[in-house]
Scaffold this motif. Sequence first.
Motif, mmCIF file in Angstrom:
data_model
loop_
_atom_site.group_PDB
_atom_site.id
_atom_site.type_symbol
_atom_site.label_atom_id
_atom_site.label_comp_id
_atom_site.label_asym_id
_atom_site.label_seq_id
_atom_site.Cartn_x
_atom_site.Cartn_y
_atom_site.Cartn_z
ATOM 1 N N ARG A 142 -2.558 9.351 15.402
ATOM 2 C CA ARG A 142 -3.719 9.018 16.227
ATOM 3 C C ARG A 142 -4.764 8.229 15.446
ATOM 4 N NH1 ARG A 142 -4.713 13.170 20.595
ATOM 5 N NH2 ARG A 142 -2.669 14.053 21.006
ATOM 6 N N GLN A 143 -4.699 8.304 14.136
ATOM 7 C CA GLN A 143 -5.701 7.652 13.305
ATOM 8 C C GLN A 143 -5.625 6.134 13.349
ATOM 9 O OE1 GLN A 143 -8.004 9.341 11.685
ATOM 10 N NE2 GLN A 143 -7.233 11.261 10.911
ATOM 11 N N SER A 144 -4.419 5.591 13.582
ATOM 12 C CA SER A 144 -4.294 4.134 13.555
ATOM 13 C C SER A 144 -2.948 3.681 14.087
ATOM 14 C CB SER A 144 -4.451 3.610 12.121
ATOM 15 O OG SER A 144 -4.267 2.204 12.065
ATOM 16 N N PRO A 145 -2.934 2.603 14.876
ATOM 17 C CA PRO A 145 -1.663 1.924 15.136
ATOM 18 C C PRO A 145 -1.251 1.162 13.882
ATOM 19 C CG PRO A 145 -3.473 0.646 16.036
ATOM 20 C CD PRO A 145 -4.080 1.925 15.494
ATOM 21 N N VAL A 146 -0.096 0.542 13.913
ATOM 22 C CA VAL A 146 0.276 -0.355 12.818
ATOM 23 C C VAL A 146 -0.531 -1.639 12.975
ATOM 24 C CG1 VAL A 146 2.137 -1.712 11.780
ATOM 25 C CG2 VAL A 146 2.592 0.607 12.581
ATOM 26 N N ILE A 147 -1.238 -2.008 11.926
ATOM 27 C CA ILE A 147 -2.022 -3.241 11.938
ATOM 28 C C ILE A 147 -1.125 -4.336 11.373
ATOM 29 C CG2 ILE A 147 -4.157 -4.361 11.207
ATOM 30 C CD1 ILE A 147 -4.516 -1.895 13.039
ATOM 31 N N PHE A 148 -0.420 -5.011 12.255
ATOM 32 C CA PHE A 148 0.602 -5.958 11.830
ATOM 33 C C PHE A 148 0.021 -7.132 11.051
ATOM 34 C CE2 PHE A 148 2.734 -3.762 15.350
ATOM 35 C CZ PHE A 148 3.938 -3.451 14.738
ATOM 36 N N GLU A 149 -1.209 -7.484 11.353
ATOM 37 C CA GLU A 149 -1.819 -8.621 10.673
ATOM 38 C C GLU A 149 -2.148 -8.312 9.213
ATOM 39 O OE1 GLU A 149 -2.014 -8.798 14.918
ATOM 40 O OE2 GLU A 149 -2.852 -7.297 13.528
ATOM 41 N N ASP A 150 -2.286 -7.030 8.874
ATOM 42 C CA ASP A 150 -2.654 -6.659 7.508
ATOM 43 C C ASP A 150 -2.233 -5.218 7.218
ATOM 44 O OD1 ASP A 150 -3.710 -6.731 4.963
ATOM 45 O OD2 ASP A 150 -5.796 -6.501 5.602
ATOM 46 N N PRO A 151 -0.929 -4.941 7.204
ATOM 47 C CA PRO A 151 -0.476 -3.551 7.009
ATOM 48 C C PRO A 151 -0.782 -3.008 5.624
ATOM 49 C CG PRO A 151 1.382 -5.055 6.925
ATOM 50 C CD PRO A 151 0.204 -5.869 7.368
ATOM 51 N N GLU A 157 0.844 -1.201 0.000
ATOM 52 C CA GLU A 157 0.000 0.000 0.000
ATOM 53 C C GLU A 157 0.880 1.252 0.000
ATOM 54 O OE1 GLU A 157 -1.859 3.397 1.317
ATOM 55 O OE2 GLU A 157 -0.660 2.289 2.806
ATOM 56 N N SER A 158 0.467 2.287 -0.745
ATOM 57 C CA SER A 158 1.363 3.407 -1.044
ATOM 58 C C SER A 158 1.781 4.229 0.172
ATOM 59 C CB SER A 158 0.730 4.322 -2.093
ATOM 60 O OG SER A 158 -0.482 4.890 -1.627
ATOM 61 N N HIS A 159 0.906 4.453 1.149
ATOM 62 C CA HIS A 159 1.321 5.214 2.340
ATOM 63 C C HIS A 159 2.399 4.450 3.107
ATOM 64 C CE1 HIS A 159 -2.714 7.006 1.668
ATOM 65 N NE2 HIS A 159 -2.185 8.105 2.190
ATOM 66 N N PHE A 160 2.175 3.163 3.307
ATOM 67 C CA PHE A 160 3.131 2.350 4.061
ATOM 68 C C PHE A 160 4.442 2.236 3.282
ATOM 69 C CE2 PHE A 160 4.391 -1.648 6.368
ATOM 70 C CZ PHE A 160 4.328 -1.111 7.642
ATOM 71 N N PHE A 186 -3.541 -3.648 3.699
ATOM 72 C CA PHE A 186 -4.965 -3.620 3.350
ATOM 73 C C PHE A 186 -5.317 -4.678 2.306
ATOM 74 C CE2 PHE A 186 -4.144 0.490 5.182
ATOM 75 C CZ PHE A 186 -5.292 0.782 5.900
ATOM 76 N N VAL A 187 -4.844 -5.878 2.559
ATOM 77 C CA VAL A 187 -5.181 -6.986 1.672
ATOM 78 C C VAL A 187 -6.496 -7.632 2.094
ATOM 79 C CG1 VAL A 187 -4.440 -9.259 0.837
ATOM 80 C CG2 VAL A 187 -2.760 -7.415 1.123
ATOM 81 N N HIS A 188 -6.701 -7.726 3.395
ATOM 82 C CA HIS A 188 -7.867 -8.428 3.932
ATOM 83 C C HIS A 188 -8.851 -7.512 4.646
ATOM 84 C CE1 HIS A 188 -5.775 -12.105 2.934
ATOM 85 N NE2 HIS A 188 -4.745 -11.735 3.676
ATOM 86 N N ARG A 189 -8.602 -6.222 4.679
ATOM 87 C CA ARG A 189 -9.514 -5.278 5.314
ATOM 88 C C ARG A 189 -9.851 -4.157 4.342
ATOM 89 N NH1 ARG A 189 -5.959 -1.138 8.774
ATOM 90 N NH2 ARG A 189 -3.880 -1.621 7.978
ATOM 91 N N SER A 190 -10.959 -3.511 4.604
ATOM 92 C CA SER A 190 -11.399 -2.435 3.727
ATOM 93 C C SER A 190 -10.426 -1.271 3.815
ATOM 94 C CB SER A 190 -12.802 -1.968 4.116
ATOM 95 O OG SER A 190 -13.731 -3.021 3.960
ATOM 96 N N TYR A 191 -10.164 -0.656 2.676
ATOM 97 C CA TYR A 191 -9.219 0.445 2.643
ATOM 98 C C TYR A 191 -9.865 1.730 3.159
ATOM 99 C CZ TYR A 191 -5.840 3.848 0.941
ATOM 100 O OH TYR A 191 -4.920 4.855 0.866
#
Length: 342
Positions: free
Chosen positions: A164-173, A126-129, A175-180
């Motif tokens: 503040r918007q989000s921690p790092v979501i290590f399980e899906d950084p 994902e481009s931001h990451f 956005f493969v399995h979660r809505s963008y």
Amino acid sequence: MTVNQQQPIGSGFGASTTAEEILHGTNLSGVTAIITGGYSGIGLETVRALASAGAEVLVPARDTARAGAALAGIDNVRIGRMDLMDPYSIDDFAALFLATGQPLHILINSAGIMAAPLVRDKRGYESHFSTNHLGHFQLTARLWPALRQAEGARVVSVSSWGHRQSPVIFEDPNFVHRSYDRMSAYGQSKTANILFALALDKRGRDEGVRAFSVHPGSIAGTGLEEHLSFQELQAAGVIDGAGNPILDPSRNLKTAQQGAATSVWCALSPQLEGRGGVYCENCDIAPLVENAEAVTRNEAARRIGSLALGVMPHAVDPEAADRLWSLSEQLTNVEFTIGGEE
């Protein structure tokens, strides 16, 4: 870093301080700096400030023609080609710099994107990451021999209140399995900037390299907001009805010169000797946010022009920092070897 280090030190500077004021009377002859994003917004003002004090500044740029036009007339500046979403170009840029044999005293990772639609790099990231974190992780790793050679280098990661918007979501950084969600993507990358500085400082301090992360403030008109609508920016309180930036440092609404000040302070201030891994804002170490759960629930704290200050606990969690380091090595296929060359 322990949590109790995340406390203001009373630097004597503030929200309205400019980069030029931080550098007043400073001679940076013999100092070499690399500044990503150095041809627009706060990155450009950071370049201007350091170069005017005598530092030699190298600006990596995806669009070298645009960079040349923006930096025209500023002495002591060179431009090199690099795209943070292209790992091969990162390696090429770093290799060219290392071939000069120069030490690198200051690395300011200032480039970034915000609120972009879903885009992936060639690896599927994902481009931001990819842009805001992984590209800077790889660049810092490749430049490590030059940072060590400086025997007292500093690395500054330009983050944001947006962590503040989000921690790092290590399980899906990616956005493969979660809505963008574009602001969650941005927030995750800004949290990653803070965690990277924490992890880097822990590993680099014995080698003479200290790392810091900063929130520069909200600065309209820099190009960072290109993916936000006029209505979104106006609702956030950063522009008026005519589209002009609203300037009020007391509300974190700053000029680019004011926005560059905290990066410059972190890169050079003797007040930070013996400190590192801390998140800074308004030219001081930021406090740790208390009652973080309430802040997370408060939609007002998600606004672009938020007055909220301080760093969220999820962004200064040492375990999360170590986990991000391992994930970053895995995703970039870069073994970041501290204490020697790769």
